[in-house]
Design a protein around this motif. Structure first.
Motif, mmCIF file in Angstrom:
data_model
loop_
_atom_site.group_PDB
_atom_site.id
_atom_site.type_symbol
_atom_site.label_atom_id
_atom_site.label_comp_id
_atom_site.label_asym_id
_atom_site.label_seq_id
_atom_site.Cartn_x
_atom_site.Cartn_y
_atom_site.Cartn_z
ATOM 1 N N VAL A 336 15.212 9.574 34.561
ATOM 2 C CA VAL A 336 17.035 8.687 34.794
ATOM 3 C C VAL A 336 17.415 6.730 34.009
ATOM 4 O O VAL A 336 17.864 6.483 33.540
ATOM 5 C CB VAL A 336 17.819 8.919 35.873
ATOM 6 C CG1 VAL A 336 18.886 7.737 36.220
ATOM 7 C CG2 VAL A 336 18.197 10.296 35.770
ATOM 8 N N LEU A 337 15.665 6.231 34.869
ATOM 9 C CA LEU A 337 16.181 5.178 34.807
ATOM 10 C C LEU A 337 15.064 4.670 33.507
ATOM 11 O O LEU A 337 15.712 3.351 32.893
ATOM 12 C CB LEU A 337 14.884 4.395 36.020
ATOM 13 C CG LEU A 337 15.834 4.719 37.856
ATOM 14 C CD1 LEU A 337 14.468 3.913 38.304
ATOM 15 C CD2 LEU A 337 16.596 3.918 37.592
ATOM 16 N N GLN A 338 14.482 5.257 33.241
ATOM 17 C CA GLN A 338 13.898 4.849 31.587
ATOM 18 C C GLN A 338 15.254 5.136 30.385
ATOM 19 O O GLN A 338 15.395 4.382 30.298
ATOM 20 C CB GLN A 338 12.956 6.065 31.850
ATOM 21 C CG GLN A 338 12.072 5.772 30.452
ATOM 22 C CD GLN A 338 10.959 6.625 29.801
ATOM 23 O OE1 GLN A 338 10.882 7.425 30.892
ATOM 24 N NE2 GLN A 338 10.269 6.597 28.448
ATOM 25 N N ALA A 339 15.931 5.577 30.477
ATOM 26 C CA ALA A 339 16.856 6.327 29.691
ATOM 27 C C ALA A 339 17.965 4.775 29.828
ATOM 28 O O ALA A 339 18.554 4.412 29.096
ATOM 29 C CB ALA A 339 17.423 7.504 29.967
ATOM 30 N N VAL A 340 18.092 4.395 31.364
ATOM 31 C CA VAL A 340 19.258 2.940 31.842
ATOM 32 C C VAL A 340 18.990 2.437 30.874
ATOM 33 O O VAL A 340 18.811 1.082 30.239
ATOM 34 C CB VAL A 340 19.411 2.992 32.675
ATOM 35 C CG1 VAL A 340 19.722 1.734 33.146
ATOM 36 C CG2 VAL A 340 20.023 3.688 33.603
ATOM 37 N N ARG A 346 24.788 1.303 28.006
ATOM 38 C CA ARG A 346 24.896 0.526 26.874
ATOM 39 C C ARG A 346 25.736 1.628 25.953
ATOM 40 O O ARG A 346 26.776 1.142 25.302
ATOM 41 C CB ARG A 346 24.712 -0.825 26.320
ATOM 42 C CG ARG A 346 23.784 -1.023 26.857
ATOM 43 C CD ARG A 346 23.058 -2.519 26.498
ATOM 44 N NE ARG A 346 21.713 -2.102 26.008
ATOM 45 C CZ ARG A 346 20.881 -1.876 26.814
ATOM 46 N NH1 ARG A 346 20.911 -2.316 27.793
ATOM 47 N NH2 ARG A 346 19.581 -1.826 25.958
ATOM 48 N N THR A 347 25.394 2.792 25.130
ATOM 49 C CA THR A 347 26.227 3.755 24.522
ATOM 50 C C THR A 347 26.589 4.661 24.914
ATOM 51 O O THR A 347 27.819 5.673 24.596
ATOM 52 C CB THR A 347 24.605 4.163 23.909
ATOM 53 O OG1 THR A 347 24.267 5.162 25.222
ATOM 54 C CG2 THR A 347 24.337 3.424 23.174
ATOM 55 N N ALA A 379 29.517 9.072 38.093
ATOM 56 C CA ALA A 379 28.545 9.438 38.185
ATOM 57 C C ALA A 379 27.453 9.021 37.253
ATOM 58 O O ALA A 379 26.228 8.726 38.250
ATOM 59 C CB ALA A 379 28.838 11.168 37.071
ATOM 60 N N ALA A 380 27.915 8.120 36.694
ATOM 61 C CA ALA A 380 26.369 7.438 36.137
ATOM 62 C C ALA A 380 26.435 6.173 37.128
ATOM 63 O O ALA A 380 25.331 5.561 37.580
ATOM 64 C CB ALA A 380 27.784 6.369 34.978
ATOM 65 N N SER A 381 27.288 5.535 38.176
ATOM 66 C CA SER A 381 26.486 4.470 39.532
ATOM 67 C C SER A 381 25.985 5.347 40.144
ATOM 68 O O SER A 381 25.175 5.240 40.544
ATOM 69 C CB SER A 381 28.164 4.318 39.426
ATOM 70 O OG SER A 381 29.250 3.689 38.580
ATOM 71 N N LEU A 382 26.087 6.315 40.458
ATOM 72 C CA LEU A 382 25.544 7.253 41.225
ATOM 73 C C LEU A 382 24.217 8.045 41.085
ATOM 74 O O LEU A 382 23.142 7.494 41.404
ATOM 75 C CB LEU A 382 26.092 9.194 41.789
ATOM 76 C CG LEU A 382 26.796 8.159 43.539
ATOM 77 C CD1 LEU A 382 27.530 9.403 43.689
ATOM 78 C CD2 LEU A 382 26.243 8.409 44.460
ATOM 79 N N GLU A 411 22.518 -4.400 35.085
ATOM 80 C CA GLU A 411 22.955 -3.024 33.611
ATOM 81 C C GLU A 411 24.134 -2.450 34.591
ATOM 82 O O GLU A 411 24.866 -2.428 33.668
ATOM 83 C CB GLU A 411 21.677 -2.065 33.553
ATOM 84 C CG GLU A 411 22.279 -1.396 32.689
ATOM 85 C CD GLU A 411 21.814 -2.104 31.459
ATOM 86 O OE1 GLU A 411 22.357 -1.809 29.941
ATOM 87 O OE2 GLU A 411 21.287 -3.112 30.862
ATOM 88 N N LEU A 412 24.191 -2.127 35.894
ATOM 89 C CA LEU A 412 25.407 -1.152 36.302
ATOM 90 C C LEU A 412 26.199 -2.545 35.935
ATOM 91 O O LEU A 412 27.702 -1.819 35.566
ATOM 92 C CB LEU A 412 25.462 -0.452 37.132
ATOM 93 C CG LEU A 412 25.958 -0.231 38.883
ATOM 94 C CD1 LEU A 412 26.796 1.283 37.371
ATOM 95 C CD2 LEU A 412 25.885 0.988 39.474
#
Length: 767
Positions: A336-340, A346-347, A379-382, A411-412
């Motif tokens: 998940v962190l790698q995807a962020v 941003r997408t 959901a994105a924040s969690l 980033e968040l």
């Protein structure tokens, strides 16, 4: 034909009531065997004979006196479709009754015998499989449901599953997307998994092993095929979307069984072994509701909440550790962190048409409501917070943790600022959590707990490596600018519920949130970090004042005896200029030739709470009135008297302070009108302390947000105590009561002069 339908209908009614059947089991099997061809029922008498099933000479079912059921009458049931639907319904209800603990023993045994004969004699699983591709969607759905229940019955009865059905599923799943029957296999498998997880029998784990063994490797093959598709090669996106949604439901059940039943099949770990496949769907050109489902699914995986509705609640807090699961969770968190890092946020689009019943289109007559999709925001924040918490549990370097935390929280917060209206205030970014999660209590508390865990982990690491005051000051500043200061988050939570102690009590009693765990951990932190909490409260008081201006502007106005139009900085700016402020105050004290403790900020700079806010107040009615009428009259009276005394003592304290200040300075220079913010009492030295530099008198009563917080704690403690005394509290709250009482004692100690004189917090009716 009429007699045939009458028997089926009567059979349905009797089974629906769980009644015992009198005839021979083979007679009933004859009427339940799916041997019809697709033709009119007028010819069905020639097609009722099937191999191994004899035609009964006569079957007489006693009429059951029940309310009419929702069945089509004989005149309407003129096609094969209606007859087959009725047969499938009878089989489904019979299996359900057989597995129910409420069914009478003799009736259950009769039902079980009929189903076993049906499985042996009519090759029913093959017939149901053939019905999967029927153009009639209702018939196809009923066939899949009926087959799934028959499979589950075989698992419960330790009957070997049909090899033909296993081969059918293996072939269609392994040859996806060339085969178009994979969706029916997934649907059937999903229903069986749901039945297994819902079951309360002690052999649940063994049943699941028996079921998953033939499909362990096939699921991995299908997983790779499904998520490696290219949209340019498909003209029918609906087929891909249907496959994604159906497999996502099955994948959730597989992971739920992994967590709750402690199994380690490869098919249960496939998400953790290859998480990037699922994360990539978020960037696919599919409908918004599909992306939303996948984001929520990953969030539930990280929170270990997958399948909680089927597994009778969430995972117990005291489950034995599972090292294999911990490794898998770390792999998912890293993905998940790698995807962020690669630009997931941003997408990610959170604007657009709101979804209705799983779709994206707004129906005619409905107005489009502007604003972001808070489901995705939450959901994105969690995803980020929980992933950071999991990663930090396995991280040994404090510097690495700080770098990761700053990068991902930045980033968040940047992501949230683009979508929240009004945008987040730069002076306190910790507000983001209460803003984003205000409509979802369970997720809000999960996020708060995760951030608190991150803070505690980092604090322990920093305490081991940092000792200088300046380093601690920078550390506290770091928590504010990255939006994870635990005191700010908790105060914003209290503000969201308007300091209503009954809401906290509801959270403590409810099993739907993690509030108890979060609250206990925070209270323990509060005892150790009271000075920091008290300082944060003062910042809240300053920034919430309607007419507040820069504190240092006001102090300078006392020195220069002139006004200036400064812009109020945020609390973080106040912290960074603390030393300059202290010098200004000292200079002001010398110039005015009066004691420092008599310098009072003007009303415009530091207004106080209205007088009525000193008493317990509510902006909205409590959710539950726990002070019910069954309290004894004496107890209720004493409680009201205690509250009355407390209110009057606080009002008297404020009046004494105002009178004392009024005798030392003229009204022209300082305003003595009722103030709405407390004058800050002297506190011990802290890295971010404003100390007595902003205080009016050493005996000043703190009646701002700090007072309201402790008052809320006191009311909560009283409510818990009364419920405990009546044996109405669901668990032993003794440790929680001690924590609350200790916090009150710390607060009273910080107001030592008034506390010793008995003005603040007199003895109440509970210990």
């Amino acid at each position: 034909m009429k007699a045939f339908l009458d028997i089926l209908e009567q059979l349905y009614r009797k089974i629906l009531l769980g009644a015992t059947l009198e005839n021979d089991s083979h007679d009933y099997v004859f009427y339940l065997s799916l041997a019809f061809s697709d033709q009119d029922c007028s010819d069905c008498s020639d097609n009722l004979d099937v191999e191994g099933v004899h035609r009964p000479s006569s079957v007489h079912l006693a009429t059951v006196s029940v309310a009419p059921v929702c069945l089509k009458r004989h005149s309407q049931m003129s096609s094969t479709r209606e007859v087959m639907l009725l047969q499938l319904t009878v089989i489904k209800v019979m299996i359900t009754r057989t597995l129910s603990v409420e069914t009478e023993f003799h009736a259950k045994e009769k039902y079980r015998d009929i189903i076993k004969i049906l499985l042996k004699s009519s090759d029913i699983d093959s017939k149901l499989t053939c019905m999967f591709q029927n153009l009639d969607k209702l018939l196809s759905h009923m066939a899949a449901k009926c087959l799934a229940l028959l499979l589950y019955f075989q698992l419960r009865e330790k009957i070997t599953l049909s090899n033909s059905w296993i081969a059918f599923c293996q072939k269609n799943l392994s040859e996806y997307p060339e085969r178009d029957k994979a969706l029916y296999c997934l649907s059937t498998l999903t229903i069986v998994m749901k039945e297994i997880l819902k079951d309360t029998c002690s052999q649940k784990t063994e049943i699941l092993k028996q079921f998953l063994t033939p499909f362990n490797t096939i699921f991995e093959v299908f997983y790779n095929s499904l998520f490696s598709q290219h949209f340019e090669n498909h003209q029918d996106f609906s087929k891909i979307v249907n496959s994604l949604i159906c497999f996502l439901e099955l994948l959730e059940l597989l992971i739920a069984s992994r967590i709750h039943l402690k199994l380690h099949f490869t098919c249960q770990r496939i998400l953790f072994l290859k998480p990037s496949c699922v994360l990539d769907v978020i960037s696919w050109p599919v409908q918004a509701f599909v992306k939303r489902k996948f984001i929520i699914f990953i969030k539930k995986c990280l929170l270990c909440k997958v399948g909680e509705d089927l597994c009778r609640g969430s995972v117990p807090a005291l489950m034995p550790p599972d090292d294999h699961l911990d490794v898998d969770m770390l792999a998912l968190a890293d993905a998940v962190l790698q995807a962020v890092d690669l630009g997931l946020l941003r997408t990610l689009s959170v604007h657009g048409k709101p979804s209705h019943f799983g779709g994206d289109e707004v129906q005619p007559g409905w107005e489009h409501v502007p604003g972001p999709d808070y489901v995705i925001l939450r959901a994105a924040s969690l995803l980020i917070i929980r992933s950071l918490e999991i990663k930090f549990q396995n991280c040994a370097s404090a510097d690495e943790m700080k770098v990761d935390l700053q990068r991902f929280m930045s980033e968040l917060l940047t992501f949230l600022k683009r979508h929240l209206q009004p945008s987040l205030q730069s002076h306190n970014l910790c507000e983001w959590l209460s803003r984003v999660f205000v409509e979802q209590d369970d997720d809000m508390l999960e996020a708060a707990k995760a951030l608190l865990g991150i803070y505690l982990k980092l604090t322990r690491k920093c305490e081991a490596t940092e000792s200088l005051t300046q380093e601690k000051e920078m550390w506290n500043h770091h928590t504010h600018e990255n939006g994870y200061n635990p005191h700010c988050i908790f105060l914003f939570l209290l503000k969201t519920i308007v300091f209503d102690s009954t809401v906290l009590l509801d959270f403590l009693i409810s099993s739907e949130t993690c509030f108890l765990e979060y609250f206990v951990r925070y209270l323990k932190l509060l005892q150790k970090d009271w000075d920091h909490f008290f300082t944060v409260c003062k910042y809240f008081d300053v920034t919430e004042s309607k007419d507040s201006v820069n504190i240092y502007c006001c102090i300078s106005s006392l020195v220069q005896d002139s006004s200036s139009n400064w812009t109020e900085p945020g609390p973080l700016a106040v912290l960074s200029h603390h030393r300059n402020a202290h010098a200004c105050v000292c200079h002001a004290s010398d110039a005015s030739s009066e004691p420092l403790n008599q310098i009072v900020l003007s009303k415009e700079a530091y207004t106080t709470l209205p007088a009525n806010s000193l008493s317990p107040c509510r902006a909205s009615p409590s959710l539950v009135d726990y002070d019910s009428s069954d309290d004894s009259e004496e107890e209720s009276t004493n409680q009201r008297l205690a509250n009355s005394r407390l209110t009057s003592f606080h009002q008297e304290a404020v009046k004494k302070i105002q009178d004392r200040i009024g005798t030392s300075r003229g009204e022209k220079e300082l305003s003595l009108k009722p103030q709405s913010r407390p004058l800050v009492p002297k506190e011990s030295n802290t890295p971010f302390s404003v100390d007595c530099d902003l205080a009016s008198d050493s005996t000043a009563s703190q009646v701002g947000i700090c007072y309201r917080t402790v008052k809320c704690f006191e009311e909560l403690r009283g409510a818990i105590y009364r419920l405990q005394k009546k044996n109405l509290f669901p668990y032993n709250p003794t440790a929680l009561l001690k924590l609350l009482k200790h916090v009150e004692a710390i607060y009273n100690k910080s107001l030592n002069p008034l506390y010793n004189s008995g003005i603040l917090f007199p003895q109440t009716v509970f210990p």
